[in-house]
Design an enzyme around this catalytic site. Sequence first.
Site, PDB file in Angstrom:
ATOM      1  N   ALA A  10     -12.417  37.777  28.794  1.00  0.00           N
ATOM      2  CA  ALA A  10     -11.735  37.196  27.635  1.00  0.00           C
ATOM      3  C   ALA A  10     -10.914  38.247  26.898  1.00  0.00           C
ATOM      4  O   ALA A  10     -10.814  38.223  25.670  1.00  0.00           O
ATOM      5  CB  ALA A  10     -12.763  36.573  26.693  1.00  0.00           C
ATOM      6  N   ALA A  11     -10.309  39.153  27.659  1.00  0.00           N
ATOM      7  CA  ALA A  11      -9.590  40.268  27.028  1.00  0.00           C
ATOM      8  C   ALA A  11      -8.077  40.094  27.028  1.00  0.00           C
ATOM      9  O   ALA A  11      -7.378  40.824  26.331  1.00  0.00           O
ATOM     10  CB  ALA A  11      -9.950  41.587  27.716  1.00  0.00           C
ATOM     11  N   ARG A  16       1.714  33.793  26.663  1.00  0.00           N
ATOM     12  CA  ARG A  16       2.398  32.533  26.970  1.00  0.00           C
ATOM     13  C   ARG A  16       1.990  31.396  26.036  1.00  0.00           C
ATOM     14  O   ARG A  16       2.662  30.374  25.973  1.00  0.00           O
ATOM     15  CB  ARG A  16       2.156  32.134  28.429  1.00  0.00           C
ATOM     16  CG  ARG A  16       3.012  32.922  29.421  1.00  0.00           C
ATOM     17  CD  ARG A  16       2.779  32.462  30.845  1.00  0.00           C
ATOM     18  NE  ARG A  16       1.544  33.005  31.385  1.00  0.00           N
ATOM     19  CZ  ARG A  16       1.022  32.662  32.563  1.00  0.00           C
ATOM     20  NH1 ARG A  16       1.624  31.746  33.308  1.00  0.00           N
ATOM     21  NH2 ARG A  16      -0.091  33.214  33.001  1.00  0.00           N
ATOM     22  N   THR A  79      -8.346  42.579  36.393  1.00  0.00           N
ATOM     23  CA  THR A  79      -9.639  41.901  36.326  1.00  0.00           C
ATOM     24  C   THR A  79     -10.793  42.782  36.793  1.00  0.00           C
ATOM     25  O   THR A  79     -11.900  42.710  36.238  1.00  0.00           O
ATOM     26  CB  THR A  79      -9.597  40.610  37.158  1.00  0.00           C
ATOM     27  OG1 THR A  79      -9.045  40.896  38.455  1.00  0.00           O
ATOM     28  CG2 THR A  79      -8.739  39.548  36.479  1.00  0.00           C
ATOM     29  N   GLY A 140      -3.814  32.144  45.476  1.00  0.00           N
ATOM     30  CA  GLY A 140      -4.363  32.884  46.603  1.00  0.00           C
ATOM     31  C   GLY A 140      -5.072  31.941  47.551  1.00  0.00           C
ATOM     32  O   GLY A 140      -5.798  31.042  47.114  1.00  0.00           O
ATOM     33  N   TYR A 366     -14.748   6.959  -7.838  1.00  0.00           N
ATOM     34  CA  TYR A 366     -15.041   8.339  -7.465  1.00  0.00           C
ATOM     35  C   TYR A 366     -16.467   8.659  -7.891  1.00  0.00           C
ATOM     36  O   TYR A 366     -16.819   8.533  -9.071  1.00  0.00           O
ATOM     37  CB  TYR A 366     -14.083   9.325  -8.122  1.00  0.00           C
ATOM     38  CG  TYR A 366     -14.511  10.764  -7.902  1.00  0.00           C
ATOM     39  CD1 TYR A 366     -14.424  11.342  -6.639  1.00  0.00           C
ATOM     40  CD2 TYR A 366     -15.051  11.507  -8.938  1.00  0.00           C
ATOM     41  CE1 TYR A 366     -14.844  12.637  -6.426  1.00  0.00           C
ATOM     42  CE2 TYR A 366     -15.478  12.816  -8.732  1.00  0.00           C
ATOM     43  CZ  TYR A 366     -15.369  13.378  -7.472  1.00  0.00           C
ATOM     44  OH  TYR A 366     -15.799  14.675  -7.242  1.00  0.00           O
ATOM     45  N   ASN A 377     -25.128  -1.091  -8.916  1.00  0.00           N
ATOM     46  CA  ASN A 377     -23.783  -1.624  -8.712  1.00  0.00           C
ATOM     47  C   ASN A 377     -22.792  -0.779  -9.508  1.00  0.00           C
ATOM     48  O   ASN A 377     -22.896  -0.670 -10.733  1.00  0.00           O
ATOM     49  CB  ASN A 377     -23.690  -3.075  -9.169  1.00  0.00           C
ATOM     50  CG  ASN A 377     -22.320  -3.669  -8.834  1.00  0.00           C
ATOM     51  OD1 ASN A 377     -22.096  -4.159  -7.734  1.00  0.00           O
ATOM     52  ND2 ASN A 377     -21.395  -3.616  -9.795  1.00  0.00           N
ATOM     53  N   ALA A 423     -17.897  -2.762 -19.197  1.00  0.00           N
ATOM     54  CA  ALA A 423     -16.615  -2.410 -18.591  1.00  0.00           C
ATOM     55  C   ALA A 423     -15.740  -1.663 -19.593  1.00  0.00           C
ATOM     56  O   ALA A 423     -15.714  -1.978 -20.782  1.00  0.00           O
ATOM     57  CB  ALA A 423     -15.909  -3.663 -18.111  1.00  0.00           C
TER      58      ALA A 423
END
Length: 459
Positions: A10-11, A16, A79, A140, A366, A377, A423
């Site tokens: 992972a080096a 790209r 590698t 390959g 909220y 409620n 209310a």
Amino acid sequence: MEKCFAVILAAGQGTRMKSKLYKVLHPVCGKPMVQHVIDNVSKLQVDEIITVVGHGAEKVKSELGEQTLYVLQEQQLGTAHAVLQAAQYLEGKEGTTIVVCGDTPLITSETFEKLLKHHLETKAKATILTAEADDPTGYGRVIRNEEGLVEKIVEHKDATESERLVTEINTGTYCFDNASLFEALKHVNNDNAQGEYYLPDVIEILKEKGEIISAFQTDSFEETLGVNDRIALSQAELIMKRRINQKHMKNGVTIVDPDNTYISVDAEIGQDTVIYPGTVIIGKTVIGEECEIGPNSEIKDCQIGHNTNIRHSVVHDSQIGNQVNIGPFAHIRPASVIDDGVKIGNFVEVKKSKIGKESKASHLSYIGDAEVGNGVNLGCGSITVNYDGKNKYLTKIEDGAFIGCNSNLIAPVTIGEGAYVAAGSTITDDVPGSALSIARARQVNKERYVIEKMNGKKS
């Protein structure tokens, strides 16, 4: 059982990708690709994992933590040179070492297991993971003898016309006898056009010593895809998404439109749950049985019970009970606990709050930093006013309370059991249980006010 090790390469910089984010940290189905590799290799119960890092080393270490040991490849010289950096941990040890690239997130644990088993059964010093390619151009080629053992690996540019007809390709994943690997690495040279030390040269070195070189062919070429650019990243995402969705469907989950459903590899979903199109399920989410999720919902790192419905909503880092209805267009923010039988309706936001059983907030509310009891409620437009510009405060609403529409509960405040809030009230003091609290100005009607005002303007 002999020991098993893994070296993850992972080096590389990943130029790209054209990204500020280090290549192996790019996510596939919500998880960094190198984490997929570690997860699948770890299922072999390996004794040690060594990750070779280079560019972005600190970010990779921060992401992976203590799951792996690390070695630094300061200069990217190929590698073989990368694997050689692991000598400080592995040289001289008896056992088998799997070498795999950190940008191959699609190789499954089952394939790693089959590769290792084949390696041990053939008593090979090296085993190559191969695949059959419809178009092997650029890969390959693996050239076998009549007994099926590997004669050599030849790069496309060096292959003869007959060798180019071979469709079995080298995927870049290997099993090695560990001691033989690190002995052979000492003899790899960089006498090539790129001036790098290549791991496939180890195969030639072992072959010249008369060692057995084997190959195991995976059933799926796409599984071996290496992600080097954004195009390959999108291909990997598509392949893994399809794989994940098929797994859930085989386990009894209905996914109405798999092409437009995105599920994390770590998610768990119960039987007879239905996932509708446009749904994104992220992280370690667990969803129970007979739920309906979506359409167009985002669920992240949640625990969701049975028979729960979530429609057109966002739910993050929260616990949702059984027979809960959420949405449409609700937002459940982190650290919320929604108990059984709760209804969270349209345009309701819940943040860091506990909502007790059978409570309802049906619309336009909220609820932040609150403890809401059972059977409460919360009327349309109910707000817990939790922030004074510097600190957050707690609102408590006890069992059976009724909060009228357009009420502001100024925290810290407690609404007692069975209490009513009229209310339009703005509540600044605690309300005793079973009380009615009205906190608004008395209505005053000024008759003919508008007519007089209009006449005044004309004059």
